[in-house]
Design a protein around this motif. Structure first.
Motif, mmCIF file in Angstrom:
data_model
loop_
_atom_site.group_PDB
_atom_site.id
_atom_site.type_symbol
_atom_site.label_atom_id
_atom_site.label_comp_id
_atom_site.label_asym_id
_atom_site.label_seq_id
_atom_site.Cartn_x
_atom_site.Cartn_y
_atom_site.Cartn_z
ATOM 1 N N SER A 72 0.830 -1.208 0.000
ATOM 2 C CA SER A 72 0.000 0.000 0.000
ATOM 3 C C SER A 72 0.863 1.256 0.000
ATOM 4 C CB SER A 72 -0.925 0.010 1.221
ATOM 5 O OG SER A 72 -1.870 -1.033 1.146
ATOM 6 N N CYS A 73 1.971 1.225 0.730
ATOM 7 C CA CYS A 73 2.883 2.372 0.755
ATOM 8 C C CYS A 73 3.399 2.682 -0.644
ATOM 9 C CB CYS A 73 4.070 2.080 1.680
ATOM 10 S SG CYS A 73 3.804 2.511 3.401
ATOM 11 N N VAL A 74 3.852 1.637 -1.321
ATOM 12 C CA VAL A 74 4.371 1.818 -2.679
ATOM 13 C C VAL A 74 3.278 2.375 -3.593
ATOM 14 C CG1 VAL A 74 5.290 0.630 -4.705
ATOM 15 C CG2 VAL A 74 6.125 0.020 -2.424
ATOM 16 N N GLU A 75 2.079 1.823 -3.476
ATOM 17 C CA GLU A 75 0.968 2.269 -4.317
ATOM 18 C C GLU A 75 0.616 3.732 -4.059
ATOM 19 O OE1 GLU A 75 -3.731 1.109 -5.164
ATOM 20 O OE2 GLU A 75 -2.466 -0.234 -3.982
ATOM 21 N N ILE A 76 0.640 4.136 -2.785
ATOM 22 C CA ILE A 76 0.315 5.517 -2.427
ATOM 23 C C ILE A 76 1.295 6.496 -3.081
ATOM 24 C CG2 ILE A 76 0.409 7.172 -0.503
ATOM 25 C CD1 ILE A 76 -0.878 4.922 1.222
ATOM 26 N N VAL A 77 2.585 6.177 -3.015
ATOM 27 C CA VAL A 77 3.589 7.075 -3.600
ATOM 28 C C VAL A 77 3.487 7.066 -5.123
ATOM 29 C CG1 VAL A 77 6.023 7.700 -3.684
ATOM 30 C CG2 VAL A 77 5.092 6.667 -1.618
ATOM 31 N N GLU A 78 3.212 5.910 -5.705
ATOM 32 C CA GLU A 78 3.032 5.842 -7.159
ATOM 33 C C GLU A 78 1.854 6.707 -7.597
ATOM 34 O OE1 GLU A 78 4.846 1.444 -8.311
ATOM 35 O OE2 GLU A 78 2.729 1.631 -7.776
ATOM 36 N N GLU A 79 0.787 6.702 -6.801
ATOM 37 C CA GLU A 79 -0.364 7.557 -7.115
ATOM 38 C C GLU A 79 0.031 9.031 -7.049
ATOM 39 O OE1 GLU A 79 -3.323 6.435 -4.305
ATOM 40 O OE2 GLU A 79 -3.934 4.629 -5.391
ATOM 41 N N GLY A 80 0.879 9.370 -6.085
ATOM 42 C CA GLY A 80 1.361 10.746 -5.982
ATOM 43 C C GLY A 80 2.169 11.150 -7.203
ATOM 44 N N LEU A 81 2.992 10.235 -7.694
ATOM 45 C CA LEU A 81 3.803 10.506 -8.879
ATOM 46 C C LEU A 81 2.935 10.662 -10.130
ATOM 47 C CD1 LEU A 81 6.789 8.073 -8.260
ATOM 48 C CD2 LEU A 81 6.965 10.556 -8.519
ATOM 49 N N ALA A 82 1.788 10.009 -10.127
ATOM 50 C CA ALA A 82 0.894 10.069 -11.292
ATOM 51 C C ALA A 82 0.117 11.382 -11.365
ATOM 52 C CB ALA A 82 -0.079 8.888 -11.265
ATOM 53 N N GLU A 83 0.111 12.142 -10.273
ATOM 54 C CA GLU A 83 -0.603 13.433 -10.263
ATOM 55 C C GLU A 83 0.061 14.416 -11.225
ATOM 56 O OE1 GLU A 83 -3.082 14.990 -8.426
ATOM 57 O OE2 GLU A 83 -3.707 13.400 -7.067
ATOM 58 N N SER A 84 -0.737 15.214 -11.905
ATOM 59 C CA SER A 84 -0.186 16.216 -12.829
ATOM 60 C C SER A 84 0.547 17.327 -12.081
ATOM 61 C CB SER A 84 -1.300 16.821 -13.681
ATOM 62 O OG SER A 84 -2.308 17.410 -12.855
ATOM 63 N N ASP A 85 0.104 17.622 -10.849
ATOM 64 C CA ASP A 85 0.759 18.628 -10.005
ATOM 65 C C ASP A 85 1.573 17.890 -8.941
ATOM 66 O OD1 ASP A 85 1.390 20.429 -7.909
ATOM 67 O OD2 ASP A 85 -0.262 21.725 -8.479
ATOM 68 N N PRO A 86 2.921 17.915 -9.038
ATOM 69 C CA PRO A 86 3.759 17.169 -8.092
ATOM 70 C C PRO A 86 3.532 17.549 -6.628
ATOM 71 C CG PRO A 86 5.051 17.876 -9.972
ATOM 72 C CD PRO A 86 3.727 18.572 -10.072
ATOM 73 N N TRP A 87 3.280 18.830 -6.363
ATOM 74 C CA TRP A 87 3.064 19.243 -4.974
ATOM 75 C C TRP A 87 1.786 18.623 -4.423
ATOM 76 C CZ3 TRP A 87 5.139 20.620 -0.684
ATOM 77 C CH2 TRP A 87 4.366 21.163 0.342
ATOM 78 N N ASN A 88 0.713 18.675 -5.204
ATOM 79 C CA ASN A 88 -0.532 18.042 -4.765
ATOM 80 C C ASN A 88 -0.337 16.539 -4.580
ATOM 81 O OD1 ASN A 88 -1.988 20.421 -4.729
ATOM 82 N ND2 ASN A 88 -2.826 20.166 -6.790
ATOM 83 N N GLY A 89 0.430 15.930 -5.489
ATOM 84 C CA GLY A 89 0.709 14.500 -5.357
ATOM 85 C C GLY A 89 1.468 14.201 -4.083
ATOM 86 N N PHE A 90 2.434 15.058 -3.747
ATOM 87 C CA PHE A 90 3.207 14.881 -2.517
ATOM 88 C C PHE A 90 2.310 15.028 -1.293
ATOM 89 C CE2 PHE A 90 5.511 16.917 0.988
ATOM 90 C CZ PHE A 90 6.478 15.958 1.252
ATOM 91 N N CYS A 91 1.457 16.050 -1.291
ATOM 92 C CA CYS A 91 0.573 16.281 -0.145
ATOM 93 C C CYS A 91 -0.370 15.100 0.080
ATOM 94 C CB CYS A 91 -0.237 17.557 -0.347
ATOM 95 S SG CYS A 91 0.752 19.073 -0.346
ATOM 96 N N ARG A 92 -0.945 14.598 -0.994
ATOM 97 C CA ARG A 92 -1.857 13.457 -0.882
ATOM 98 C C ARG A 92 -1.111 12.227 -0.359
ATOM 99 N NH1 ARG A 92 -6.762 13.712 -4.056
ATOM 100 N NH2 ARG A 92 -6.969 15.725 -5.088
ATOM 101 N N ALA A 93 0.103 12.027 -0.871
ATOM 102 C CA ALA A 93 0.888 10.869 -0.451
ATOM 103 C C ALA A 93 1.234 10.947 1.031
ATOM 104 C CB ALA A 93 2.163 10.759 -1.294
#
Length: 207
Positions: A72-93
Motif C-alpha cells: 500500500s505504501c508503494v501504491e500511495i507514492v506511485e499515485e502521488g507521482l501520477a498526479e499532474s501537479d507534483p506538490w498536490n501529489g506529494f501532499c496526498r501521499a
C-alpha cells in the motif's frame, strides 16, 4: 490413505500459518513489534516450534505480516507521482502514508526499524523511499516545496506520527490527518495557511 494424511497435514500447515499471521498482525498493530514470538505462539494456541517452522526468524514474520501494508505504501507514492501537479501529489501521499502508519503501530515501527536486508520488506521499503525521493524532486522543481527539505524529514514526520494515541482507530486517523496538514504547511516554500482538519481530543499520557 497416505494421500489423505499428506493432504490433511498440508491443510493443517496452511491453517497454522494463517493463524500465526492473523495473531501477529493483531499483536503488532496494537502493541508494536516488540511482542515476542513465544507470546504470538501462545495467542495462536500453537507451539513455539510450529511458529519457527513457518517463520525461521522474527524478521521473516514481520516481513510477511506487513506485506500488504508495504504494498500500500508503494501504491500511495506511485499515485502521488501520477498526479499532474507534483506538490498536490506529494501532499496526498504524505496524508495517506501518515494515516496508514497511525492505524498500525507495528507497521509504523517496522518501517522505521533496521531489519535485515534479506527480508522482502526492506526491498519494498527502499523502493517506496526512492519513489518518494523522485516525488520530492518534482515538487521542488515547481518551487512550491522549500529547497532545504530532505527525505529524512518524511521519516521524522512518520516517527512523530507513530506516537499518536487515541481511543479508537477513527480518532487516530483523524488526528493523523491534522498532523499531516501541519507538516505539509511546514514543508512549503511559502506556507499557505489553509484551515486544518478538526482537532481531536487525545489522552495526555501513554497507556
Amino acid at each position: 490413505m497416505a494421500i489423505e494424511v499428506i493432504t490433511q497435514r498440508r491443510s493443517d500447515a496452511r491453517d497454522n500459518r494463517a493463524r500465526i499471521l492473523a495473531v501477529a498482525r493483531g499483536a503488532f498493530a496494537a502493541e508494536g513489534i516488540d511482542v515476542p514470538i513465544r507470546e504470538i505462539a501462545r495467542r495462536a494456541e500453537l507451539g513455539v516450534a510450529t511458529v519457527y517452522r513457518h517463520f525461521p526468524t522474527k524478521d521473516a514474520l514481520l516481513a510477511e505480516a506487513f506485506a500488504e501494508q508495504m504494498a500500500s505504501c508503494v501504491e500511495i507514492v506511485e499515485e502521488g507521482l501520477a498526479e499532474s501537479d507534483p506538490w498536490n501529489g506529494f501532499c496526498r501521499a504524505i496524508e495517506k502514508l501518515m494515516v496508514l502508519h497511525a492505524l498500525d503501530r507495528g507497521f509504523a515501527r517496522a518501517f522505521t526499524s533496521q531489519l535485515p536486508d534479506a527480508t522482502g520488506f526492506v526491498a519494498e521499503r527502499d523502493r517506496s523511499l526512492l519513489l518518494m525521493l523522485e516525488l520530492v524532486r518534482r515538487a521542488k522543481a515547481t518551487g512550491t516545496m522549500r529547497s532545504d527539505f530532505v527525505l529524512e524529514d518524511v521519516s521524522l514526520a512518520l516517527m512523530a506520527n507513530e506516537g499518536i494515541r487515541a481511543d479508537s482507530p477513527e480518532l487516530r486517523a483523524a488526528a493523523s490527518r491534522r498532523f499531516a496538514a501541519l507538516m505539509i504547511q511546514s514543508f512549503q516554500a511559502e506556507p499557505v495557511r489553509m484551515p486544518l482538519p478538526p482537532a481531536v481530543r487525545l489522552p495526555l499520557s501513554r497507556r
